[in-house]
Design a protein around this motif. Structure first.
Motif, mmCIF file in Angstrom:
data_model
loop_
_atom_site.group_PDB
_atom_site.id
_atom_site.type_symbol
_atom_site.label_atom_id
_atom_site.label_comp_id
_atom_site.label_asym_id
_atom_site.label_seq_id
_atom_site.Cartn_x
_atom_site.Cartn_y
_atom_site.Cartn_z
ATOM 1 N N THR A 292 16.985 -53.153 -10.529
ATOM 2 C CA THR A 292 17.014 -51.951 -9.701
ATOM 3 C C THR A 292 18.015 -52.093 -8.567
ATOM 4 O O THR A 292 18.769 -51.170 -8.246
ATOM 5 C CB THR A 292 15.617 -51.655 -9.134
ATOM 6 O OG1 THR A 292 14.678 -51.593 -10.211
ATOM 7 C CG2 THR A 292 15.597 -50.346 -8.370
ATOM 8 N N TRP A 293 18.021 -53.291 -7.939
ATOM 9 C CA TRP A 293 18.995 -53.524 -6.868
ATOM 10 C C TRP A 293 20.415 -53.364 -7.389
ATOM 11 O O TRP A 293 21.247 -52.674 -6.777
ATOM 12 C CB TRP A 293 18.823 -54.918 -6.263
ATOM 13 C CG TRP A 293 19.979 -55.265 -5.391
ATOM 14 C CD1 TRP A 293 20.189 -54.858 -4.103
ATOM 15 C CD2 TRP A 293 21.155 -56.007 -5.769
ATOM 16 N NE1 TRP A 293 21.407 -55.309 -3.657
ATOM 17 C CE2 TRP A 293 22.015 -56.011 -4.653
ATOM 18 C CE3 TRP A 293 21.544 -56.662 -6.942
ATOM 19 C CZ2 TRP A 293 23.253 -56.654 -4.677
ATOM 20 C CZ3 TRP A 293 22.780 -57.300 -6.966
ATOM 21 C CH2 TRP A 293 23.624 -57.301 -5.841
ATOM 22 N N ALA A 294 20.717 -53.998 -8.527
ATOM 23 C CA ALA A 294 22.079 -53.974 -9.057
ATOM 24 C C ALA A 294 22.523 -52.555 -9.391
ATOM 25 O O ALA A 294 23.698 -52.199 -9.198
ATOM 26 C CB ALA A 294 22.176 -54.864 -10.293
ATOM 27 N N LYS A 295 21.606 -51.735 -9.873
ATOM 28 C CA LYS A 295 21.940 -50.341 -10.178
ATOM 29 C C LYS A 295 22.298 -49.561 -8.918
ATOM 30 O O LYS A 295 23.033 -48.576 -8.980
ATOM 31 C CB LYS A 295 20.754 -49.659 -10.869
ATOM 32 C CG LYS A 295 20.554 -50.038 -12.327
ATOM 33 C CD LYS A 295 19.364 -49.268 -12.887
ATOM 34 C CE LYS A 295 19.174 -49.539 -14.360
ATOM 35 N NZ LYS A 295 18.003 -48.794 -14.907
ATOM 36 N N ASN A 296 21.754 -49.986 -7.782
ATOM 37 C CA ASN A 296 21.932 -49.254 -6.532
ATOM 38 C C ASN A 296 22.967 -49.852 -5.596
ATOM 39 O O ASN A 296 23.331 -49.215 -4.600
ATOM 40 C CB ASN A 296 20.590 -49.162 -5.792
ATOM 41 C CG ASN A 296 19.646 -48.159 -6.411
ATOM 42 O OD1 ASN A 296 19.726 -46.965 -6.145
ATOM 43 N ND2 ASN A 296 18.738 -48.640 -7.262
ATOM 44 N N ASP A 297 23.447 -51.050 -5.902
ATOM 45 C CA ASP A 297 24.360 -51.726 -4.979
ATOM 46 C C ASP A 297 25.790 -51.239 -5.183
ATOM 47 O O ASP A 297 26.348 -51.334 -6.282
ATOM 48 C CB ASP A 297 24.290 -53.244 -5.189
ATOM 49 C CG ASP A 297 25.140 -53.993 -4.178
ATOM 50 O OD1 ASP A 297 24.757 -54.035 -2.990
ATOM 51 O OD2 ASP A 297 26.198 -54.528 -4.576
ATOM 52 N N LYS A 298 26.368 -50.731 -4.112
ATOM 53 C CA LYS A 298 27.722 -50.182 -4.176
ATOM 54 C C LYS A 298 28.737 -51.238 -4.603
ATOM 55 O O LYS A 298 29.653 -50.960 -5.393
ATOM 56 C CB LYS A 298 28.104 -49.606 -2.818
ATOM 57 C CG LYS A 298 29.478 -48.978 -2.767
ATOM 58 C CD LYS A 298 29.782 -48.425 -1.373
ATOM 59 C CE LYS A 298 31.180 -47.828 -1.306
ATOM 60 N NZ LYS A 298 31.485 -47.321 0.073
ATOM 61 N N GLY A 299 28.557 -52.460 -4.092
ATOM 62 C CA GLY A 299 29.500 -53.525 -4.416
ATOM 63 C C GLY A 299 29.500 -53.894 -5.882
ATOM 64 O O GLY A 299 30.559 -54.144 -6.484
ATOM 65 N N ILE A 300 28.328 -53.926 -6.509
ATOM 66 C CA ILE A 300 28.223 -54.229 -7.939
ATOM 67 C C ILE A 300 28.921 -53.136 -8.745
ATOM 68 O O ILE A 300 29.658 -53.408 -9.709
ATOM 69 C CB ILE A 300 26.753 -54.363 -8.363
ATOM 70 C CG1 ILE A 300 26.116 -55.615 -7.746
ATOM 71 C CG2 ILE A 300 26.636 -54.404 -9.891
ATOM 72 C CD1 ILE A 300 26.676 -56.919 -8.242
ATOM 73 N N LYS A 301 28.698 -51.892 -8.354
ATOM 74 C CA LYS A 301 29.334 -50.775 -9.067
ATOM 75 C C LYS A 301 30.852 -50.868 -8.982
ATOM 76 O O LYS A 301 31.560 -50.591 -9.967
ATOM 77 C CB LYS A 301 28.855 -49.450 -8.482
ATOM 78 C CG LYS A 301 27.384 -49.148 -8.748
ATOM 79 C CD LYS A 301 26.979 -47.836 -8.096
ATOM 80 C CE LYS A 301 25.506 -47.545 -8.341
ATOM 81 N NZ LYS A 301 25.080 -46.277 -7.685
ATOM 82 N N GLU A 302 31.358 -51.279 -7.820
ATOM 83 C CA GLU A 302 32.812 -51.393 -7.660
ATOM 84 C C GLU A 302 33.368 -52.554 -8.477
ATOM 85 O O GLU A 302 34.419 -52.432 -9.117
ATOM 86 C CB GLU A 302 33.150 -51.565 -6.186
ATOM 87 C CG GLU A 302 32.894 -50.312 -5.346
ATOM 88 C CD GLU A 302 33.169 -50.533 -3.876
ATOM 89 O OE1 GLU A 302 33.384 -51.705 -3.478
ATOM 90 O OE2 GLU A 302 33.140 -49.552 -3.105
ATOM 91 N N LEU A 303 32.657 -53.680 -8.469
ATOM 92 C CA LEU A 303 33.147 -54.855 -9.198
ATOM 93 C C LEU A 303 33.146 -54.641 -10.691
ATOM 94 O O LEU A 303 34.081 -55.068 -11.401
ATOM 95 C CB LEU A 303 32.279 -56.076 -8.839
ATOM 96 C CG LEU A 303 32.467 -56.669 -7.443
ATOM 97 C CD1 LEU A 303 31.406 -57.708 -7.162
ATOM 98 C CD2 LEU A 303 33.850 -57.290 -7.306
ATOM 99 N N LEU A 304 32.115 -53.977 -11.203
ATOM 100 C CA LEU A 304 32.005 -53.760 -12.649
ATOM 101 C C LEU A 304 32.501 -52.387 -13.094
ATOM 102 O O LEU A 304 32.455 -52.049 -14.282
ATOM 103 C CB LEU A 304 30.554 -53.971 -13.094
ATOM 104 C CG LEU A 304 30.074 -55.417 -13.060
ATOM 105 C CD1 LEU A 304 28.575 -55.507 -13.338
ATOM 106 C CD2 LEU A 304 30.840 -56.269 -14.053
ATOM 107 N N GLN A 305 32.918 -51.564 -12.125
ATOM 108 C CA GLN A 305 33.527 -50.267 -12.411
ATOM 109 C C GLN A 305 32.659 -49.388 -13.311
ATOM 110 O O GLN A 305 33.056 -48.996 -14.396
ATOM 111 C CB GLN A 305 34.913 -50.466 -13.046
ATOM 112 C CG GLN A 305 35.874 -51.264 -12.157
ATOM 113 C CD GLN A 305 37.219 -51.488 -12.792
ATOM 114 O OE1 GLN A 305 37.796 -50.583 -13.371
ATOM 115 N NE2 GLN A 305 37.721 -52.708 -12.703
ATOM 116 N N PHE A 306 31.448 -49.119 -12.820
ATOM 117 C CA PHE A 306 30.580 -48.188 -13.565
ATOM 118 C C PHE A 306 29.942 -47.187 -12.613
ATOM 119 O O PHE A 306 29.971 -47.351 -11.420
ATOM 120 C CB PHE A 306 29.518 -48.939 -14.362
ATOM 121 C CG PHE A 306 28.432 -49.566 -13.526
ATOM 122 C CD1 PHE A 306 27.219 -48.918 -13.322
ATOM 123 C CD2 PHE A 306 28.605 -50.822 -12.943
ATOM 124 C CE1 PHE A 306 26.197 -49.498 -12.573
ATOM 125 C CE2 PHE A 306 27.595 -51.404 -12.193
ATOM 126 C CZ PHE A 306 26.389 -50.745 -11.998
#
Length: 306
Positions: A292-306
């Motif tokens: 749940t955290w990873a789905k909501n973390d802006k940094g993860i979204k930017e790193l994995l581009q999703f």
């Protein structure tokens, strides 16, 4: 006494832990005095707009904050080992000594002011990592000196993965998770952005938590499992470093990480800590698990581009 009648003083109020504590306490109706070195910064301004009282203070100097304790019910204390480490020219012995001094000074001042409850951001002892032991030593000092304390025992922040960009893109479109752990190492972790959930529970239930430890942890996935979850939520292939124990213990790895961070990761590999994730989640309803955290973390979204 209702929450509305209780004032809680929060150190490092604009930091990762402190800002979450301020938010959670305000949401529950507590009055909050937010301590920060920069009262004009964006973080302080945001907290003020939410209803916190802002006060300039520095944990290193008791004279800058002791007056804020007058009439307060509780104090949240969090010391910045890494900031002290840099100021002490990366001398571990000097840093641990200074961190313990800062924390015990704050605890003494709280006791002198009649504070009823101290929640202290702590870590486990006997891990062989100095920045864990210094916090544990301050906790022991508090117990030996009749401080009405709850130790909020933290663990690794999930945010470290995104903040330190521990996901690297490869030429073939896949990614590598750069956590320096073995594939089967359990990585006990917590979303630091939700630290306040546990602090609030402690302050709302002093009879239960004074003199006790409350643990903040929401996951115990292995390195391989973390990579798999990141693959699942992003639709991208995420692999691990596939580190061996032999390479982790090599001089090359120790040099790459630096001694303090090598010791930090080694305590996970050597299983020097354990956590009860269910008990921690029971104490903090609504806390995010890793997925749940990873789905909501802006940094993860930017790193994995999703």
């Amino acid at each position: 006494m209702s929450n509305q009648d209780k004032t809680i003083v929060v150190f490092t109020a604009t930091g990762a832990q402190g800002s979450s504590v301020v938010d959670s306490l305000l949401e529950s109706g507590f009055k909050v005095v937010a301590l920060t070195r920069n009262t004009q910064g964006k973080g302080a301004t945001a907290l003020k707009m939410k209803g916190a009282q802002i006060a300039q203070a520095d944990l290193s100097d008791v004279n800058t904050y002791k007056d804020t304790f007058k009439g307060a019910h509780g104090v949240f204390i969090n010391a910045d080992f890494w900031g002290i480490y840099a100021a002490q020219d990366y001398n571990v012995e000097a840093t641990t000594k200074e961190e313990i001094r800062q924390v015990t000074d704050a605890m003494k001042a709280a006791k002198d002011a009649g504070i009823k409850h101290v929640v202290y951001s702590s870590l486990d002892e006997n891990t062989q990592a100095p920045h864990w032991q210094s916090k544990a030593d301050a906790s022991k000092w508090a117990s030996q000196n009749d401080i009405p304390i709850t130790n909020l025992v933290m663990t690794a922040y999930w945010e470290n993965i995104s903040n330190f960009k521990l996901i690297q893109a490869k030429d073939d479109g896949s990614y590598t998770l750069l956590l320096p752990l073995l594939d089967d190492t359990k990585h006990y972790g917590v979303p630091v952005c939700q630290t306040g959930l546990w602090a609030r529970t402690a302050f709302e239930n002093p009879d239960k938590w004074i003199g006790k430890d409350i643990y903040a942890v929401t996951g115990e996935e292995t390195t391989s499992e973390i990579a798999s979850i990141l693959s699942e939520i992003s639709g991208k292939k995420v692999d691990t470093l596939h580190l061996t124990k032999e390479y982790f213990h090599s001089e090359a790895m120790k040099k790459q990480l630096g001694e303090e961070m090598w010791l930090n990761w080694n305590l996970f590999i050597e299983k020097r800590i354990t956590r009860d994730v269910k008990a921690s989640l029971d104490a903090a309803p609504g806390a995010w698990d890793f997925k749940t955290w990873a789905k909501n973390d802006k940094g993860i979204k930017e790193l994995l581009q999703f």
